[in-house]
Design an enzyme around this catalytic site. Structure first.
Site, PDB file in Angstrom:
ATOM      1  N   HIS A   1       0.835  -1.204   0.000  1.00 52.69           N
ATOM      2  CA  HIS A   1       0.000   0.000   0.000  1.00 52.69           C
ATOM      3  C   HIS A   1       0.872   1.257   0.000  1.00 52.69           C
ATOM      4  CE1 HIS A   1      -2.902  -2.980   1.518  1.00 52.69           C
ATOM      5  NE2 HIS A   1      -3.825  -2.187   1.018  1.00 52.69           N
TER       6      HIS A   1
ATOM      7  N   ASP B   1      -4.904  -5.760  -7.868  1.00 57.44           N
ATOM      8  CA  ASP B   1      -5.130  -5.138  -6.573  1.00 57.44           C
ATOM      9  C   ASP B   1      -5.376  -3.654  -6.846  1.00 57.44           C
ATOM     10  OD1 ASP B   1      -5.331  -4.794  -3.836  1.00 57.44           O
ATOM     11  OD2 ASP B   1      -3.460  -5.817  -3.368  1.00 57.44           O
TER      12      ASP B   1
END
Length: 609
Positions: A256, A329
């Site tokens: 992330h 993702d």
């Protein structure tokens, strides 16, 4: 924009079947009128759908996008403002009309998932808005409902233990039941694609992003549990998604916020990371999610796997034989944005072999980049058609053409039922792991230790559960006959906080300390040591990673709960009280704190009464 105004109160009835057929194109209507349980999608009809789509509609069909609001047409003003700022539209209906996106992902923080009836209404509003467009198609609605520490739909829906807890239970039937029940509840709310299960093999205790989201460190055990959950979810008519290919279990960087590198050799990857994905494919997995990380042994270009043709086409498609949907993702994560700009990422992902582009930070930029790439010849329309056909096949398999809407009666019959909640409790009872029990302190006697102080970390409650953890543990112990008091000391207790807890412990007969990722210099470690020094018996409960036990050698009893959701905390309380015996076995090894090369507790370790 086509806005009929339905759904504004969150309690409108879903449109009739007649409305659906009248509002959609002829080919879509023909599909909707097909047999209720067709053996396989009719590719000729799906191909006809693709042939009628404009280029702009084709590009849109490849995107799965977030949108703020509890309603498709009448969200709160704050959500309208957020949509205008981030997407340039006011509502989900406007998003669909402008970009013709093929999927929408739900998030709690986007206010999509307030409660089950509202979720069902939102899903119906999204489907209606899309189907009433020219050549309108049903929308594939998705979410991250892994259970444990990652879930977007909270109470009163049923919440299960997370993957590592299920790994500690080691039961294939429990994993299958979890998928079956969770899938049925998602489907009842109109969610047809779940980004679960996690197929990563967590072999790095320092992994900041996977950890307890993984079933464990043994690829064979992980493979079996992945396959079982896939069977459960897909048996309930929800597309399961194995993630994160080619494997995110051995990294100390969170994708992330950074760009991880997996240093496994090709041989090690085949032995460690590949088996769960092979098992998922053998189980008929509907979708696989990519990882934003670099694996030089599989592709030495320096590109993340999400953008790697050697990994996604060469290995996943050709070597492993997978022909289902590949979804990225989130494209807002740093791991995929660090090397290329946001306009290049979606184009490169499609060139690598991706079918669905998830949650780009700037949809307009990404959408136009793909459109431009086709118009300028970098991508062919035929390449887009391949992915669109995969997505439409999945929508057809999930029944979205024949039955895109859900009813409120289904929500009442399925979501958060007493039987489902009881099943979650039973599964949790088989996961709690007892690691230390000196002098047979546990089970804790109510007669000898009637007054219990519960202290410890109180991280924000995950998954819409009750929280805080100390309060949930104290409440559960109170229901089991103890007089229990909660005192939150946090994840980094100060000397003053520790002193307050020590003073409170002197008025108790025993102490339960909830720990959360304890490190060598942690205030949590000092807290437990000073509580033990009072002479009161101390029970440490690791409410996230089980590795805490290595940092707490003074604690006479240690349990691993694997998460701080209600269902896992209640199970830990029942084990402490002796209502159930601890049956969980470590699915990961725990290394010594003073010598990480040495294993303190191996995979499979666990005590009982």
């Amino acid at each position: 924009m086509h806005d009929t105004g339905t759904g504004s109160t969150g309690n409108t009835a879903h449109p009739s079947r007649r409305t659906v057929l009248a509002a959609t194109a002829g080919v879509t209507a023909a599909l909707a009128a097909g047999p209720a349980h067709a053996a396989a999608p009719d590719d000729s009809r799906l191909r006809a759908l693709v042939s009628r789509m404009t280029l702009e509609e084709k590009v849109g069909q490849l995107f799965v996008m977030r949108v703020y609001g509890h309603s498709a047409t009448a969200p709160d003003q704050a959500d309208i403002d957020a949509n205008l700022k981030e997407i340039g539209v006011r509502t989900a209906a406007e998003l669909l009309a402008k970009y013709r996106v093929g999927g929408i992902i739900y998030f709690a923080w986007a206010h999509n998932t307030r409660e089950p009836h509202q979720i069902a209404d939102l899903s119906n509003g999204i489907q209606k808005a899309s189907l009433e467009l020219p050549r309108g198609l049903p929308v594939l609605i998705s979410t991250d409902q892994e259970h444990g520490i990652v879930a977007r739909v909270g109470k009163p829906a049923t919440l299960f233990p997370g993957a590592m807890a299920v790994g500690a239970g080691g039961s294939w039937s429990d994993a299958r039941a979890l998928g079956r029940i969770a899938g049925a509840e998602l489907r009842a709310m109109g969610i047809r694609q779940d980004y679960s299960p996690v197929a990563d093999v967590n072999v790095n205790p320092a992994n900041p992003v996977i950890g307890v989201r993984s079933f464990g460190a043994d690829p064979r055990a992980v493979s079996a549990l992945v396959a079982a959950e896939v069977a459960g979810y897909q048996g309930s008519g929800v597309a399961a998604t194995a993630k994160h290919f080619p494997g995110h279990g051995d990294t100390n960087v969170d994708s992330h916020t950074g760009f991880p590198t997996i240093t496994h050799s090709r041989e090690l990857w085949e032995k460690l990371d590949a088996p769960p994905f092979r098992a998922a494919i053998a189980a008929g997995i509907d979708s696989i999610m990519t990882a934003h990380l670099m694996v030089p042994a599989l592709d030495d270009s320096g590109d993340p796997a999400t953008l790697s043709r050697p990994i996604l086409t060469g290995i996943l498609r050709e070597r492993l034989g997978y022909d289902g949907v590949v979804v990225t993702d989130s494209l807002g994560m740093e791991g995929v944005r660090s090397k290329y700009g946001d306009a290049r990422v979606p184009v490169l992902a499609l060139k690598a072999g991706v079918d669905q582009l998830l949650n780009p930070p700037d949809l307009d930029l990404a959408w136009n980049a793909v459109l431009t790439a086709v118009r300028e010849g970098e991508l062919t329309e035929a390449r887009l058609d391949v992915s669109i056909l995969r997505v439409l096949r999945l929508k057809s398999k999930l029944g979205l053409f024949r039955s895109p809407y859900v009813g409120q009666g289904g929500v009442d019959r399925v979501v958060g039922t007493r039987a489902h909640l009881a099943a979650a409790d039973r599964i949790a009872e088989r996961t709690t792991t007892l690691l230390v029990n000196e002098g047979r302190l546990l089970p804790l006697s109510r007669r000898r230790y009637p007054r219990v102080l519960v202290v410890g970390a109180d991280p924000a409650s995950p998954s819409g559960t009750t929280g805080p953890p100390t309060g949930v543990l104290a409440g559960a112990l109170g229901e089991l006959g103890f007089t229990a008091t909660a005192l939150s000391t946090g994840t980094a207790p100060s000397a003053a906080t520790i002193a307050k807890a020590v003073a409170a412990a002197r008025d108790a007969d025993a102490v339960v300390a909830a720990t959360y990722n304890v490190t060598a210099g942690s205030g949590q470690k000092a807290l437990v040591e000073q509580l033990v020094a009072t002479g009161r018996p101390v029970v440490a409960v690791a409410i996230r990673n089980p590795y805490d036990v290595a940092q707490l050698p003074s604690a006479p009893a240690c349990l691993a709960a694997y998460s701080w959701t209600d269902v896992e905390l209640r199970s830990a309380a029942r084990v402490i009280a002796g209502r159930v015996k601890p049956r969980g076995k470590l699915p990961v090894p725990v290394q010594r704190a003073d010598d990480p090369e040495q294993v303190l507790y191996p995979v499979g370790y666990g005590l009982s009464y």
